[in-house]
Design an enzyme around this catalytic site. Structure first.
Site, PDB file in Angstrom:
ATOM      1  N   ARG A 105       0.822  -1.204   0.000  1.00  0.00           N
ATOM      2  CA  ARG A 105       0.000   0.000   0.000  1.00  0.00           C
ATOM      3  C   ARG A 105       0.864   1.265   0.000  1.00  0.00           C
ATOM      4  O   ARG A 105       0.541   2.245  -0.681  1.00  0.00           O
ATOM      5  CB  ARG A 105      -0.938  -0.011   1.206  1.00  0.00           C
ATOM      6  CG  ARG A 105      -1.931  -1.157   1.172  1.00  0.00           C
ATOM      7  CD  ARG A 105      -2.854  -1.168   2.377  1.00  0.00           C
ATOM      8  NE  ARG A 105      -3.832  -0.080   2.325  1.00  0.00           N
ATOM      9  CZ  ARG A 105      -4.760   0.119   3.240  1.00  0.00           C
ATOM     10  NH1 ARG A 105      -4.841  -0.697   4.293  1.00  0.00           N
ATOM     11  NH2 ARG A 105      -5.602   1.114   3.131  1.00  0.00           N
ATOM     12  N   GLN A 140     -10.783  10.075   7.189  1.00  0.00           N
ATOM     13  CA  GLN A 140     -10.640   8.671   7.560  1.00  0.00           C
ATOM     14  C   GLN A 140      -9.539   8.001   6.748  1.00  0.00           C
ATOM     15  O   GLN A 140      -9.167   6.866   7.023  1.00  0.00           O
ATOM     16  CB  GLN A 140     -11.966   7.939   7.308  1.00  0.00           C
ATOM     17  CG  GLN A 140     -13.146   8.502   8.089  1.00  0.00           C
ATOM     18  CD  GLN A 140     -14.453   7.867   7.645  1.00  0.00           C
ATOM     19  OE1 GLN A 140     -14.749   6.732   7.969  1.00  0.00           O
ATOM     20  NE2 GLN A 140     -15.251   8.626   6.877  1.00  0.00           N
ATOM     21  N   HIS A 158      -7.625   8.015  11.426  1.00  0.00           N
ATOM     22  CA  HIS A 158      -7.207   6.612  11.351  1.00  0.00           C
ATOM     23  C   HIS A 158      -5.704   6.459  11.171  1.00  0.00           C
ATOM     24  O   HIS A 158      -5.228   5.355  10.896  1.00  0.00           O
ATOM     25  CB  HIS A 158      -7.949   5.898  10.212  1.00  0.00           C
ATOM     26  CG  HIS A 158      -9.407   5.712  10.483  1.00  0.00           C
ATOM     27  ND1 HIS A 158     -10.344   5.478   9.489  1.00  0.00           N
ATOM     28  CD2 HIS A 158     -10.111   5.725  11.648  1.00  0.00           C
ATOM     29  CE1 HIS A 158     -11.546   5.366  10.032  1.00  0.00           C
ATOM     30  NE2 HIS A 158     -11.433   5.516  11.335  1.00  0.00           N
ATOM     31  N   GLY A 249     -17.190  11.770  -0.092  1.00  0.00           N
ATOM     32  CA  GLY A 249     -16.686  10.448  -0.438  1.00  0.00           C
ATOM     33  C   GLY A 249     -16.641   9.456   0.695  1.00  0.00           C
ATOM     34  O   GLY A 249     -15.733   8.623   0.754  1.00  0.00           O
ATOM     35  N   THR A 250     -17.601   9.511   1.594  1.00  0.00           N
ATOM     36  CA  THR A 250     -17.633   8.549   2.694  1.00  0.00           C
ATOM     37  C   THR A 250     -18.966   7.818   2.719  1.00  0.00           C
ATOM     38  O   THR A 250     -20.013   8.405   2.418  1.00  0.00           O
ATOM     39  CB  THR A 250     -17.365   9.224   4.052  1.00  0.00           C
ATOM     40  OG1 THR A 250     -17.518   8.260   5.100  1.00  0.00           O
ATOM     41  CG2 THR A 250     -18.291  10.386   4.296  1.00  0.00           C
ATOM     42  N   SER A 251     -18.915   6.544   3.064  1.00  0.00           N
ATOM     43  CA  SER A 251     -20.115   5.705   3.060  1.00  0.00           C
ATOM     44  C   SER A 251     -21.011   5.953   4.262  1.00  0.00           C
ATOM     45  O   SER A 251     -22.149   5.481   4.308  1.00  0.00           O
ATOM     46  CB  SER A 251     -19.710   4.225   3.040  1.00  0.00           C
ATOM     47  OG  SER A 251     -18.938   3.907   4.187  1.00  0.00           O
ATOM     48  N   ASN A 275     -21.124  12.644  -2.854  1.00  0.00           N
ATOM     49  CA  ASN A 275     -20.852  11.211  -2.931  1.00  0.00           C
ATOM     50  C   ASN A 275     -21.427  10.665  -4.233  1.00  0.00           C
ATOM     51  O   ASN A 275     -22.326  11.259  -4.823  1.00  0.00           O
ATOM     52  CB  ASN A 275     -21.488  10.488  -1.733  1.00  0.00           C
ATOM     53  CG  ASN A 275     -20.706   9.258  -1.316  1.00  0.00           C
ATOM     54  OD1 ASN A 275     -19.531   9.113  -1.608  1.00  0.00           O
ATOM     55  ND2 ASN A 275     -21.379   8.349  -0.638  1.00  0.00           N
ATOM     56  N   CYS A 293     -16.608  13.241  -6.769  1.00  0.00           N
ATOM     57  CA  CYS A 293     -16.213  14.396  -5.947  1.00  0.00           C
ATOM     58  C   CYS A 293     -15.290  15.334  -6.717  1.00  0.00           C
ATOM     59  O   CYS A 293     -15.324  16.552  -6.514  1.00  0.00           O
ATOM     60  CB  CYS A 293     -15.506  13.925  -4.676  1.00  0.00           C
ATOM     61  SG  CYS A 293     -16.436  12.758  -3.688  1.00  0.00           S
TER      62      CYS A 293
END
Length: 310
Positions: A105, A140, A158, A249-251, A275, A293
């Site tokens: 990553r 996040q 996070h 852009g967050t669920s 979103n 976005c």
């Protein structure tokens, strides 16, 4: 009373409207939020008057930069999903495998760049600061693309792919080495047929503090771990003073971040969601702008005609 008290009891009690329904006024407010507007001109009027803007971002904003989310169908690294690797237990059982995952990553992120949404946020923060207005980004994401775009006032709830924490002495340090240690060079391929490198612990990333040499771990919040209370306190302070909140852009399903915007909305502050599609929290907000976005946000955050630039 603080805006955020992170307890399971309160989470359950607020699941319906974002605030404990103790009065008819609050119930009426929730009903009024049932149909969010997609009128950009109306949002722009609210934006022009806002003094303290909080922007909450999630994986969707980075997905447009080609960053995999590791969520949902197809969200695998080799044969594992992130929630199987991003845990203290997984690291204790097989630190080599977990470090391969994070090395992959890290290396991937070194090839990624901020997209127009990241850039619009950073440029908005810079412009508004000259007007005595503030923008804070509460993310996040652990990819540091906001930082790369130039955002200064950033709360990474996070953690970060490019920070490490020593499992022995607890030291936290920025780390942009590529590879992070020689033993991980060329490792971390995501193909499901790739065999584990089985790197000995002593060859994995080690603490460089004098006399320590403890095993390093990524400084990210894993499943089953609590968020940093200092970061949460900073988030609480920012959300208590904001007069406009954007959710980008967050669920809106990962807690406690999923509570932030609904609780801001519940005290009457305008919230705008950007979103690809509606989320479980959409009907609690004043605005909802569907689509990428990187397309909707630059228009929303561009200089308003009433702004005075010195």
């Amino acid at each position: 009373m603080c805006l955020f008290q992170f307890t399971a009891r309160r989470l359950i009690s607020q699941a319906h409207c974002g605030l404990k329904a103790s009065s008819s006024k609050k119930q009426k407010f929730c009903l009024e939020m049932a149909r969010p507007s997609s009128n950009m001109a109306d949002f722009r009027e609210v934006f022009a008057k806002a003094k303290h803007i909080a922007i909450i971002t999630g994986a969707g904003v980075s997905a447009e930069s080609g960053v995999p989310t590791f969520r949902g169908a197809g969200g695998f690294w080799r044969k594992w999903q992130a929630q199987e690797l991003a845990t203290p237990g997984a690291f204790a059982r097989n630190p080599s495998r977990v470090w391969e995952f994070y090395h992959y990553r890290r290396e991937l992120m070194l090839s990624k760049h901020p997209n127009p949404a990241h850039i619009a946020i950073a440029e908005c923060e810079k412009r508004l600061s000259k007007q005595g207005r503030s923008v804070v980004v509460i993310t996040q994401n652990i990819d540091e693309l906001h930082r790369k775009a130039g955002t200064k006032h950033l709360l990474e709830i996070h953690g970060s792919l490019f920070k490490t924490r020593c499992t022995s002495c607890g030291n936290i340090a920025a780390n942009y080495k590529s590879p992070i240690c020689p033993a991980l060079a060329g490792k971390g391929a995501p193909d499901p047929d790739t065999e584990d490198a089985a790197i000995p612990v002593e060859d994995l990333p080690q603490c460089e503090e004098d006399g320590c040499n403890g095993l390093l771990r990524p400084h990210v919040v894993w499943f089953g771990e609590a968020l940093d209370p200092g970061v949460l306190t900073a988030v609480e302070k920012e959300l208590d003073i904001c007069d406009l909140c954007l959710v980008v852009g967050t669920s809106s399903v990962v807690y406690p971040a999923a509570m932030f915007a609904p609780q801001v909305s519940a005290r009457g502050v305008p919230v705008a969601e950007f979103n690809m599609e509606p989320t479980p929290a959409t009907n609690r907000f004043r605005f909802h702008f569907p689509g990428p976005c990187g397309t909707t946000l630059p228009l929303a955050l561009a200089r308003h005609e009433t702004e005075i630039i010195s």
